[in-house]
Write an enzyme that holds these catalytic residues in place. Structure first.
Site, PDB file in Angstrom:
ATOM      1  N   ARG A 235      86.225 -70.419  40.345  1.00  0.00           N
ATOM      2  CA  ARG A 235      85.501 -69.448  39.516  1.00  0.00           C
ATOM      3  C   ARG A 235      84.014 -69.546  39.865  1.00  0.00           C
ATOM      4  O   ARG A 235      83.479 -70.650  40.050  1.00  0.00           O
ATOM      5  CB  ARG A 235      85.697 -69.730  38.020  1.00  0.00           C
ATOM      6  N   GLU A 264      80.283 -62.016  38.821  1.00  0.00           N
ATOM      7  CA  GLU A 264      81.240 -61.122  39.452  1.00  0.00           C
ATOM      8  C   GLU A 264      81.410 -59.811  38.685  1.00  0.00           C
ATOM      9  O   GLU A 264      81.497 -59.865  37.459  1.00  0.00           O
ATOM     10  CB  GLU A 264      82.582 -61.875  39.473  1.00  0.00           C
ATOM     11  N   HIS A 282      87.191 -61.883  45.820  1.00  0.00           N
ATOM     12  CA  HIS A 282      88.142 -62.511  44.888  1.00  0.00           C
ATOM     13  C   HIS A 282      89.592 -62.117  45.211  1.00  0.00           C
ATOM     14  O   HIS A 282      90.260 -61.467  44.411  1.00  0.00           O
ATOM     15  CB  HIS A 282      87.807 -62.178  43.426  1.00  0.00           C
TER      16      HIS A 282
HETATM   17  C1  DGY Z   1      93.667 -66.309  39.201  1.00  0.00           C
HETATM   18  O1  DGY Z   1      94.824 -65.897  39.035  1.00  0.00           O
HETATM   19  O2  DGY Z   1      93.078 -66.929  38.326  1.00  0.00           O
HETATM   20  C2  DGY Z   1      93.026 -66.071  40.508  1.00  0.00           C
HETATM   21  O3  DGY Z   1      91.660 -66.207  40.438  1.00  0.00           O
HETATM   22  C3  DGY Z   1      93.437 -64.729  41.061  1.00  0.00           C
HETATM   23  O4  DGY Z   1      93.051 -64.598  42.396  1.00  0.00           O
END
Ligand code: DGY
Length: 326
Positions: A235, A264, A282
């Site tokens: 993240r 983001e 992402h």
């Molecule tokens: C999630 O599922 O948390 C991922 O970041 C998706 O790519």
């Protein structure tokens, strides 16, 4: 029962849901804002949401009929779990199915940065390649180097295990020991500062929590080797993006590979201009197979949850605990 899906997901999952429920899908291929989600869940029993949806207390408490939230993601830092639990609403996620896919993207970024793949592609396309040259676009070796893995849960461990063919020395940080990694790779659990100082490649695999926000800040970036490569597929806010821009601009480290960003989908203009960073939108779980599995998993969780069962991937199983009788 009625379900609202905040954005189109692979059809396989929607088909499963449509067999049992009345399904409404956001007709626009864009992220809905909070107000739009609140309006859309009026009269709905289930909400199938994405990691980009702000599912806070206000959203959770907006519809009295809401009984189940199935998220189409493994990370659920966008959902106020405490508020859902307080209302007795189970929340589910999609763990496991995206583990290898996300670990693969982390490796793709690692190699892209180490061997300057994106820079080389642009250079070649733009007609700058005039023939083999001894000093052209030199990168970093990967084999036999030290790999630092921050967080060795499902994705971090899968990422670490893939280093086997590169005969790397593996360091990791985690609250708990990972005996599998220790046995299979000879991995060593070390404090974060030691991992940062000794690793050639550092990859982040922890969830975003109050404790991991800005886990990598200026101080931590300054600890890294000048030749280090930093990868983030977890993240964005785990890294202080401003500090990272400074580190990359002033070349405190060799480079970075990012799939996620602090604000983001916004990212700083400086980051876009830097050549020693590879940027991905992402797509950690972004393969046809995995996204289909995620859709089926979210649909199954929704079905079981709405029928009053415990969704297999419920993250707040406390809602099913019987209240003690007084
Ligand atoms: C999630 O599922 O948390 C991922 O970041 C998706 O790519």
């Amino acid at each position: 029962m009625k379900i609202f899906v905040t954005r189109k997901i692979p059809q396989a999952g929607l088909d499963v849901l449509a067999k049992q429920f009345t399904v409404t899908i956001n007709p626009n291929d864009r992220v809905l804002d909070k107000k739009e989600i609140i309006t859309s869940i009026k009269g709905k029993d289930g909400l199938l949401c994405l990691l980009t949806d702000p599912i806070d207390k206000e959203v959770i408490n907006a519809e009295p009929q809401l009984k189940m939230i199935a998220s189409y993601a493994v990370g659920y830092d966008n959902i106020d779990i405490a508020a859902a639990t307080k209302r007795g609403i189970p929340v589910s996620n999609t763990p496991g199915v995206l583990t290898q896919t996300t670990a693969e993207l982390a490796w793709a970024l690692l190699f892209s940065v180490a061997r300057r793949i994106v820079e080389g592609d642009t250079f070649t396309r733009e007609g700058n390649f005039k023939g083999w040259a001894p000093m052209l676009m030199l990168g970093q070796d990967v084999s036999h180097k030290t790999l630092g893995v921050i967080g060795t849960g499902r994705i971090g461990a899968a990422f670490a295990l893939k280093s086997k063919g590169f005969h790397m020395n593996v360091l990791y940080t985690d609250e708990q020991r990972n005996e599998q990694l220790e046995q299979q790779l000879g991995a060593k659990k070390v404090p974060l500062s030691q991992l940062l100082k000794e690793s050639d490649f550092i990859s982040i695999h922890v969830p975003l929590t109050k404790n991991t926000h800005h886990l990598i800040d200026e101080e931590q970036l300054r600890m890294m080797k000048k030749t280090a490569v930093l990868i983030n597929t977890a993240r964005g806010p785990i890294i202080n993006e401003k500090a990272l821009v400074k580190a990359l601009t002033e070349q405190w480290i060799f480079g970075a590979g990012l799939d996620v960003y602090e604000n983001e989908p916004e990212l700083s203009e400086e980051l876009k201009r830097l050549k020693n960073v590879v940027l991905q939108p992402h797509t950690g779980s972004g393969t046809i197979e995995t996204r289909t599995k995620m859709a089926l998993m979210a649909a199954e969780n929704m079905m079981i949850g709405l029928k009053g069962g415990i969704p297999p991937n419920c993250v707040n199983t406390e809602v099913f605990q019987k209240k003690p009788t007084t």
